[in-house]
Design a protein around this motif. Structure first.
Motif, PDB file in Angstrom:
ATOM      1  N   LEU A 145       0.808  -1.273   0.078  1.00 48.69           N
ATOM      2  CA  LEU A 145      -0.028  -0.049   0.114  1.00 48.69           C
ATOM      3  C   LEU A 145       0.898   1.198  -0.140  1.00 48.69           C
ATOM      4  CD1 LEU A 145      -2.899  -1.029   2.594  1.00 48.69           C
ATOM      5  CD2 LEU A 145      -2.928  -0.970  -0.213  1.00 48.69           C
ATOM      6  N   ASP A 146       2.180   0.967  -0.353  1.00 51.19           N
ATOM      7  CA  ASP A 146       3.100   2.156  -0.086  1.00 51.19           C
ATOM      8  C   ASP A 146       2.516   3.365  -0.942  1.00 51.19           C
ATOM      9  OD1 ASP A 146       5.178   3.767  -0.625  1.00 51.19           O
ATOM     10  OD2 ASP A 146       6.726   2.268  -1.092  1.00 51.19           O
ATOM     11  N   GLU A 147       1.986   3.154  -2.227  1.00 55.02           N
ATOM     12  CA  GLU A 147       1.821   4.517  -3.109  1.00 55.02           C
ATOM     13  C   GLU A 147       0.492   5.053  -2.905  1.00 55.02           C
ATOM     14  OE1 GLU A 147       3.126   5.432  -6.346  1.00 55.02           O
ATOM     15  OE2 GLU A 147       4.869   4.449  -5.477  1.00 55.02           O
ATOM     16  N   VAL A 148      -0.468   4.546  -2.173  1.00 51.44           N
ATOM     17  CA  VAL A 148      -1.724   4.881  -1.891  1.00 51.44           C
ATOM     18  C   VAL A 148      -1.973   5.228  -0.238  1.00 51.44           C
ATOM     19  CG1 VAL A 148      -2.833   4.177  -3.816  1.00 51.44           C
ATOM     20  CG2 VAL A 148      -2.947   2.705  -1.790  1.00 51.44           C
ATOM     21  N   ALA A 149      -1.166   4.748   0.610  1.00 48.65           N
ATOM     22  CA  ALA A 149      -1.273   4.859   1.983  1.00 48.65           C
ATOM     23  C   ALA A 149      -1.868   6.337   2.399  1.00 48.65           C
ATOM     24  CB  ALA A 149      -0.526   4.191   2.750  1.00 48.65           C
ATOM     25  N   VAL A 150      -1.103   7.179   1.893  1.00 52.28           N
ATOM     26  CA  VAL A 150      -1.430   8.869   2.084  1.00 52.28           C
ATOM     27  C   VAL A 150      -2.891   8.956   2.182  1.00 52.28           C
ATOM     28  CG1 VAL A 150      -1.249   9.569  -0.149  1.00 52.28           C
ATOM     29  CG2 VAL A 150      -0.570  11.160   1.790  1.00 52.28           C
ATOM     30  N   LEU A 151      -3.710   8.120   1.616  1.00 52.22           N
ATOM     31  CA  LEU A 151      -5.103   8.226   1.589  1.00 52.22           C
ATOM     32  C   LEU A 151      -5.930   7.818   2.949  1.00 52.22           C
ATOM     33  CD1 LEU A 151      -5.927   7.322  -1.940  1.00 52.22           C
ATOM     34  CD2 LEU A 151      -5.903   9.427  -1.124  1.00 52.22           C
ATOM     35  N   THR A 152      -5.005   7.187   3.814  1.00 54.54           N
ATOM     36  CA  THR A 152      -5.638   6.520   5.018  1.00 54.54           C
ATOM     37  C   THR A 152      -6.516   7.538   5.863  1.00 54.54           C
ATOM     38  OG1 THR A 152      -3.792   4.847   5.100  1.00 54.54           O
ATOM     39  CG2 THR A 152      -5.093   4.980   6.895  1.00 54.54           C
ATOM     40  N   GLU A 153      -5.791   8.468   6.334  1.00 49.85           N
ATOM     41  CA  GLU A 153      -6.141   9.538   7.181  1.00 49.85           C
ATOM     42  C   GLU A 153      -7.528   9.893   6.857  1.00 49.85           C
ATOM     43  OE1 GLU A 153      -7.316  13.189   9.420  1.00 49.85           O
ATOM     44  OE2 GLU A 153      -6.962  12.855   7.407  1.00 49.85           O
ATOM     45  N   PRO A 154      -7.561  10.613   5.279  1.00 54.40           N
ATOM     46  CA  PRO A 154      -9.006  10.831   5.000  1.00 54.40           C
ATOM     47  C   PRO A 154     -10.063   9.862   4.967  1.00 54.40           C
ATOM     48  CG  PRO A 154      -7.290  11.373   3.280  1.00 54.40           C
ATOM     49  CD  PRO A 154      -6.547  10.996   4.353  1.00 54.40           C
ATOM     50  N   LEU A 155      -9.605   8.494   4.647  1.00 62.17           N
ATOM     51  CA  LEU A 155     -10.478   7.450   4.387  1.00 62.17           C
ATOM     52  C   LEU A 155     -11.155   7.228   5.817  1.00 62.17           C
ATOM     53  CD1 LEU A 155     -12.266   5.138   2.967  1.00 62.17           C
ATOM     54  CD2 LEU A 155      -9.995   4.079   3.102  1.00 62.17           C
ATOM     55  N   THR A 156     -10.426   7.609   7.157  1.00 57.90           N
ATOM     56  CA  THR A 156     -10.653   7.208   8.489  1.00 57.90           C
ATOM     57  C   THR A 156     -11.981   7.717   8.941  1.00 57.90           C
ATOM     58  OG1 THR A 156      -9.416   8.931   9.462  1.00 57.90           O
ATOM     59  CG2 THR A 156      -8.435   6.757   9.214  1.00 57.90           C
ATOM     60  N   ILE A 157     -12.253   8.979   8.174  1.00 55.86           N
ATOM     61  CA  ILE A 157     -13.580   9.711   8.375  1.00 55.86           C
ATOM     62  C   ILE A 157     -14.820   8.714   8.069  1.00 55.86           C
ATOM     63  CG2 ILE A 157     -14.796  11.861   7.924  1.00 55.86           C
ATOM     64  CD1 ILE A 157     -12.154  13.063   7.245  1.00 55.86           C
ATOM     65  N   ALA A 158     -14.779   8.056   6.820  1.00 58.70           N
ATOM     66  CA  ALA A 158     -15.840   7.380   6.195  1.00 58.70           C
ATOM     67  C   ALA A 158     -15.874   6.060   7.339  1.00 58.70           C
ATOM     68  CB  ALA A 158     -15.733   6.972   4.997  1.00 58.70           C
ATOM     69  N   GLU A 159     -14.540   5.625   7.637  1.00 60.90           N
ATOM     70  CA  GLU A 159     -14.368   4.464   8.462  1.00 60.90           C
ATOM     71  C   GLU A 159     -15.150   4.377   9.821  1.00 60.90           C
ATOM     72  OE1 GLU A 159     -13.766   1.545   7.114  1.00 60.90           O
ATOM     73  OE2 GLU A 159     -12.752   2.192   5.066  1.00 60.90           O
ATOM     74  N   VAL A 315     -16.011  13.104  14.074  1.00 57.72           N
ATOM     75  CA  VAL A 315     -14.715  13.759  13.812  1.00 57.72           C
ATOM     76  C   VAL A 315     -13.826  12.484  13.721  1.00 57.72           C
ATOM     77  CG1 VAL A 315     -14.175  14.301  16.213  1.00 57.72           C
ATOM     78  CG2 VAL A 315     -13.009  15.584  14.306  1.00 57.72           C
ATOM     79  N   ASN A 316     -12.791  12.506  12.830  1.00 56.71           N
ATOM     80  CA  ASN A 316     -11.818  11.387  12.766  1.00 56.71           C
ATOM     81  C   ASN A 316     -10.726  11.595  14.052  1.00 56.71           C
ATOM     82  OD1 ASN A 316     -10.715  13.565  11.405  1.00 56.71           O
ATOM     83  ND2 ASN A 316      -9.291  12.342  10.358  1.00 56.71           N
ATOM     84  N   ALA A 317     -10.189  10.589  14.441  1.00 57.40           N
ATOM     85  CA  ALA A 317     -10.399   9.165  14.328  1.00 57.40           C
ATOM     86  C   ALA A 317      -9.626   8.277  15.364  1.00 57.40           C
ATOM     87  CB  ALA A 317     -10.340   8.460  12.910  1.00 57.40           C
ATOM     88  N   GLY A 318     -10.119   7.059  15.547  1.00 62.11           N
ATOM     89  CA  GLY A 318      -9.411   6.524  16.517  1.00 62.11           C
ATOM     90  C   GLY A 318      -8.559   5.265  15.652  1.00 62.11           C
ATOM     91  N   ALA A 319      -7.718   4.546  16.480  1.00 59.28           N
ATOM     92  CA  ALA A 319      -6.805   3.738  16.021  1.00 59.28           C
ATOM     93  C   ALA A 319      -7.480   2.660  15.280  1.00 59.28           C
ATOM     94  CB  ALA A 319      -5.776   2.951  16.805  1.00 59.28           C
ATOM     95  N   ASP A 320      -8.773   1.989  15.582  1.00 58.14           N
ATOM     96  CA  ASP A 320      -9.480   1.148  15.121  1.00 58.14           C
ATOM     97  C   ASP A 320      -9.996   1.628  13.661  1.00 58.14           C
ATOM     98  OD1 ASP A 320     -11.051   3.142  16.429  1.00 58.14           O
ATOM     99  OD2 ASP A 320     -12.438   1.774  16.971  1.00 58.14           O
ATOM    100  N   ALA A 321     -10.237   3.022  13.413  1.00 59.55           N
ATOM    101  CA  ALA A 321     -10.658   3.407  12.163  1.00 59.55           C
ATOM    102  C   ALA A 321      -9.480   3.447  11.195  1.00 59.55           C
ATOM    103  CB  ALA A 321     -11.203   4.864  12.274  1.00 59.55           C
ATOM    104  N   PHE A 322      -8.219   3.867  11.887  1.00 57.87           N
ATOM    105  CA  PHE A 322      -6.882   3.616  10.732  1.00 57.87           C
ATOM    106  C   PHE A 322      -6.748   2.357  10.536  1.00 57.87           C
ATOM    107  CE2 PHE A 322      -4.751   7.887  10.644  1.00 57.87           C
ATOM    108  CZ  PHE A 322      -5.528   8.572  11.503  1.00 57.87           C
ATOM    109  N   ALA A 323      -7.063   1.498  11.196  1.00 55.12           N
ATOM    110  CA  ALA A 323      -6.905  -0.035  10.739  1.00 55.12           C
ATOM    111  C   ALA A 323      -7.923  -0.401   9.921  1.00 55.12           C
ATOM    112  CB  ALA A 323      -6.999  -0.846  11.915  1.00 55.12           C
ATOM    113  N   ALA A 324      -9.198   0.060   9.962  1.00 53.76           N
ATOM    114  CA  ALA A 324     -10.018  -0.294   9.045  1.00 53.76           C
ATOM    115  C   ALA A 324      -9.913   0.257   7.773  1.00 53.76           C
ATOM    116  CB  ALA A 324     -11.497   0.097   9.451  1.00 53.76           C
ATOM    117  N   ALA A 325      -9.282   1.687   7.618  1.00 54.53           N
ATOM    118  CA  ALA A 325      -9.395   2.444   6.355  1.00 54.53           C
ATOM    119  C   ALA A 325      -8.070   1.523   5.605  1.00 54.53           C
ATOM    120  CB  ALA A 325      -8.717   3.804   6.965  1.00 54.53           C
ATOM    121  N   LEU A 326      -6.858   1.037   6.300  1.00 53.58           N
ATOM    122  CA  LEU A 326      -5.827   0.257   5.500  1.00 53.58           C
ATOM    123  C   LEU A 326      -6.625  -1.113   4.923  1.00 53.58           C
ATOM    124  CD1 LEU A 326      -3.012   1.039   8.038  1.00 53.58           C
ATOM    125  CD2 LEU A 326      -3.104   1.356   5.485  1.00 53.58           C
TER     126      LEU A 326
END
Ligand SMILES: [Zn+2]
Ligand SMILES: [Zn+2]
Length: 372
Positions: A145-159, A315-326
């Motif tokens: 996920l090297d190339e796309v992982a920068v999108l993790t944080e904005p995705l945590t909002i939805a997660e 409002v984002n987000a906890g560690a669980d949402a970051f894991a779900a986003a990945l």
């Protein structure tokens, strides 16, 4: 090292030079930043509407959406080693001994408001060559996920929002059974995403992935890279310049979920009127100062009561949402490789950050890259 800082006093935004931060705590990790995303929050901070430097400093290094590589670890670091990829989380707990949320590691639910946020509130951010933080605030990233992982944080909002929606759905309405597989939770239900920016598009991808019949409603007229992406992931794009909310509602049938990702209060109030029976309305955008609008609170109350509706702010987000986003990013990259890559409009050097923050972006997500 180079970093991008805002100076609220003289109201300046510029690239600065400073020493890389040292490892202090035994569980500190030194990160070499790879990609740092730019979003609306950065724009607000650079317009001095928002953002606070660390105590005693005149500047704040911005940036909160990042992926980085571990270059050094303190003696008490247990699970990370040199070369690992990580996404650092953003919010840090308040010191209040009675804040149940922060004491449980869920500072995204902080009661006191005395939390800090990297790149936003009283802590330097990630738009710098090197960053140090504690191991517990980093989420490991699979190498693929090297190339796309920068999108993790904005995705945590939805997660984070979806985790709560699924919890609600398993308990109401009562005929949906708990234990439904993730990919079927939205089966037979419709979702309306307001806004086609990165938060809206990532939200739409997560909703389609969960089985919702998904519509994205925004101002721009197709075709554009954003509207093409909506079509490619199997969602339906509708422009507010061509279709009104009532007409959209007729087309969609009962609207089970509305995911607001614009931060326009007027638009959100119009949308809440078309929320369906047993519907859930999720607010993620933070509106700035906006013109006063008239609404009919009695109608709003009547609808909410008679239709069993829920309005949920998140409002984002906890560690669980970051894991779900990945996990979801991995699913996105498998199912829609082109669209997932297309979310990143381009990678630019730090010197261009100022222009990207203030210019009109043509693509979807602009990224500052420290890769050589
Ligand atoms: Zn952001
Ligand atoms: Zn707290």
């Amino acid at each position: 090292m180079k970093a991008l800082a805002v100076f609220p006093g003289p109201r300046e935004v510029r690239v600065i030079q400073r020493e890389p931060p040292p490892l202090v705590a035994p569980d500190d990790v030194l990160l070499r930043m790879l990609d740092v995303g730019i979003c609306g929050t950065d724009k607000e901070i650079c317009s001095f509407e928002y953002g606070t430097p660390p105590a005693g400093e005149d500047r704040l290094i911005i940036g909160h959406e990042a992926v980085a590589r571990v270059v050094e670890t303190g003696p008490a670091v247990e699970h990370l080693s040199e070369g690992d990829l990580v996404v650092p989380t953003v919010r840090r707990p308040c010191p209040g001994p009675r804040c149940l949320a922060c004491r449980a590691g869920h500072q995204d639910y902080c009661y006191t408001g005395n939390f800090t946020e990297r790149g936003i509130k009283e802590e330097h951010g990630y738009m710098a060559e090197y960053v140090v933080d504690r191991e517990r605030y980093m989420v490991p990233v699979p190498a693929a996920l090297d190339e796309v992982a920068v999108l993790t944080e904005p995705l945590t909002i939805a997660e984070k929002a979806l985790m709560q929606v699924f919890w609600l759905m398993q308990h109401r309405p009562p005929w949906l059974s708990p234990g439904t597989p993730a990919a079927e939770r939205g089966r037979g239900l419709s979702a309306l995403v307001l806004g086609a920016g990165p938060v809206g598009l990532l939200g739409a991808m997560a909703l389609v992935m969960a089985g919702f019949r998904t519509y994205v409603y925004s101002r721009e007229l197709p075709p554009s890279p954003r509207t093409d992406l909506v079509t490619d992931i199997g969602a339906t794009y509708v422009s507010s310049q061509e279709t009104t909310f009532p007409d959209l509602a007729k087309d969609m049938g009962n609207i089970d979920l509305i995911y607001e990702a614009v931060g326009q209060s007027h638009f959100a109030l119009e949308a809440v009127r078309v929320l369906g029976q047993n519907g859930i309305f999720i607010l993620t955008g933070v509106p700035g100062l906006q013109a006063f609008t008239q609404s009919d609170p009695a109608r709003l109350m009547r609808d909410m009561v008679l239709k069993n509706q829920v309005v949920l702010g998140t409002v984002n987000a906890g560690a669980d949402a970051f894991a779900a986003a990945l996990r979801d990013l991995e699913n996105f990259a498998d199912r829609w490789p082109q669209s997932t890559a297309a979310l990143i409009a381009g990678r630019y050097p730090l010197e261009q950050a100022h222009d990207l923050i203030f210019g009109r972006t043509t693509g979807i997500k602009s990224v500052i890259s420290f890769r050589k």
